[in-house]
Write an enzyme that holds these catalytic residues in place. Structure first.
Site, PDB file in Angstrom:
ATOM      1  N   GLN A  90       0.948  -1.202   0.161  1.00  0.00           N
ATOM      2  CA  GLN A  90      -0.386   0.118   0.218  1.00  0.00           C
ATOM      3  C   GLN A  90       1.056   1.755   0.228  1.00  0.00           C
ATOM      4  OE1 GLN A  90      -3.312  -0.494   2.311  1.00  0.00           O
ATOM      5  NE2 GLN A  90      -4.557   1.304   2.275  1.00  0.00           N
TER       6      GLN A  90
ATOM      7  N   SER B  88       4.032  -6.604   2.423  1.00  0.00           N
ATOM      8  CA  SER B  88       2.575  -6.487   3.303  1.00  0.00           C
ATOM      9  C   SER B  88       1.971  -7.090   2.436  1.00  0.00           C
ATOM     10  CB  SER B  88       2.934  -5.034   4.017  1.00  0.00           C
ATOM     11  OG  SER B  88       1.131  -5.442   4.580  1.00  0.00           O
ATOM     12  N   LEU B  89       0.843  -6.047   2.007  1.00  0.00           N
ATOM     13  CA  LEU B  89       0.054  -6.673   0.686  1.00  0.00           C
ATOM     14  C   LEU B  89       0.387  -7.423  -0.348  1.00  0.00           C
ATOM     15  CD1 LEU B  89      -2.590  -6.391  -1.252  1.00  0.00           C
ATOM     16  CD2 LEU B  89      -1.709  -4.019  -1.841  1.00  0.00           C
TER      17      LEU B  89
ATOM     18  N   ARG C 119      -9.151  -8.576   3.018  1.00  0.00           N
ATOM     19  CA  ARG C 119      -8.002  -8.172   4.028  1.00  0.00           C
ATOM     20  C   ARG C 119      -8.546  -6.521   3.481  1.00  0.00           C
ATOM     21  NH1 ARG C 119      -2.885  -5.844   3.184  1.00  0.00           N
ATOM     22  NH2 ARG C 119      -0.937  -6.727   4.833  1.00  0.00           N
TER      23      ARG C 119
ATOM     24  N   HIS D 141      -0.962  -4.090  11.125  1.00  0.00           N
ATOM     25  CA  HIS D 141       0.602  -4.548  11.041  1.00  0.00           C
ATOM     26  C   HIS D 141       0.210  -4.061  12.943  1.00  0.00           C
ATOM     27  CE1 HIS D 141       1.840  -6.034   7.424  1.00  0.00           C
ATOM     28  NE2 HIS D 141       1.975  -4.857   7.052  1.00  0.00           N
TER      29      HIS D 141
ATOM     30  N   GLN E  92       0.554 -12.619   9.559  1.00  0.00           N
ATOM     31  CA  GLN E  92       1.296 -10.767   9.332  1.00  0.00           C
ATOM     32  C   GLN E  92       0.207  -9.525   9.792  1.00  0.00           C
ATOM     33  OE1 GLN E  92       0.639  -9.354   5.498  1.00  0.00           O
ATOM     34  NE2 GLN E  92       1.801 -10.167   4.376  1.00  0.00           N
TER      35      GLN E  92
END
Length: 295
Positions: free
Chosen positions: A9, A88-89, A113, A195, A244
């Site tokens: 992101q 991440s993503l 998500r 996170h 995650q």
């Protein structure tokens, strides 16, 4: 060994993916399939939407995923990864690239998500901040000393760590970190505390969807955010993907491990060049390129 890395992101931009749509029938088919799966015209938002349109988490996450994954598919036979990782993503993009997940299944998970993270953000006033110019240990110590939820969230590169948590706790940590000598402690324009433990409701929501999705044995290892190590076992990949959402992204550690395991060239696939920049801070000498469209 060829390593492919996929952005998360923040890498989005207006017009992203439009060149793919115009130049490749395979890309057009995948964009149309995505519009049907998501139930809205995401390709139109990607190609014509404003920066604000693209900034909504429910749009940003599938948009970046689509740009990265469709680009990797359009690359055809030249796309031959020996190892993959995603920030991440971006880990979802990496899992399609190494064939752990089918395109449709991964897109549905990314959509779930994004929606569940958006909902978690709306429950608590929360935020993130980038801390520049301090050792990781110093940032970790300050986070532990602050009342309220504030944790290290993204170990992006040496000297760049993002913290995440309840807004007041993040602001207090920023003050203390500046006193400790941080060059900058910059609040980030994000929707919430990604996170961090505040994402627990989103994690529980996503876990159900991940558990009911088929994960295949990959064609090459994925270096996952939670462990920073090579993983090839589908069940272990599932577990790490669930964790995650509330665990830190160990990106610095991931890049170092990929280099230690023999990566000789890195290709960033997707919008922007953020990951290439982070890689340069870990190793200036390694061969690296970014591909964001078709030439």
């Amino acid at each position: 060994m060829k390593a492919y890395i996929f952005p998360g992101q923040g890498a989005q931009y207006t017009g992203m993916g439009q060149d793919l749509y115009q130049s490749s029938k395979e890309a057009r088919d995948l964009f149309e399939k995505a519009n049907n799966i998501l139930g809205f015209d995401i390709s139109k938002i990607m190609f014509e939407g404003s920066a604000n349109d693209l900034k909504q988490t429910k749009v940003t996450q599938p948009a970046i995923f689509l740009h990265s994954v469709i680009l990797s598919k359009v690359l055809g036979d030249s796309f031959k990864p020996d190892m993959v990782a995603g920030h991440s993503l971006g880990e979802f993009s990496a899992l399609v690239a190494n064939r752990t997940l089918e395109f449709e299944d991964a897109l549905k998970l990314v959509h779930k998500r994004a929606l569940s993270m958006q909902a978690a953000c709306e429950k608590n006033p929360s935020s993130m901040a980038a801390i520049l110019g301090l050792e990781d240990e110093a940032v970790e110590e300050v986070c532990q000393s602050v009342d309220g939820v504030v944790v290290p969230a993204n170990y992006n590169s040496p000297g760049q760590l993002v913290i995440s948590g309840a807004s007041e706790a993040v602001e207090r940590a920023c003050e203390l970190l500046k006193e400790k000598g941080a060059k900058r402690a910059l609040m980030l324009p994000v929707g919430g505390a990604f996170h961090s433990p505040l994402m627990l409701p989103a994690r529980e929501e996503l876990a159900k969807a991940i558990e009911s999705t088929t994960f295949h044995t990959p064609i090459c290892p994925v270096y996952q955010n939670v462990t920073a190590n090579a993983v090839s076992d589908p069940e272990a990949i599932k577990t790490n993907l669930i964790e995650q959402l509330t665990a830190p992204v160990k990106w610095t550690q991931t890049l170092k491990q990929m280099l230690a395991d023999g990566a000789t060239e890195f290709t960033e696939v997707g919008p922007g060049k953020v990951l290439q920049g982070l890689l340069r801070k870990v190793d200036r000498q390694v061969a690296a390129e970014s591909i964001s469209g078709v030439s």
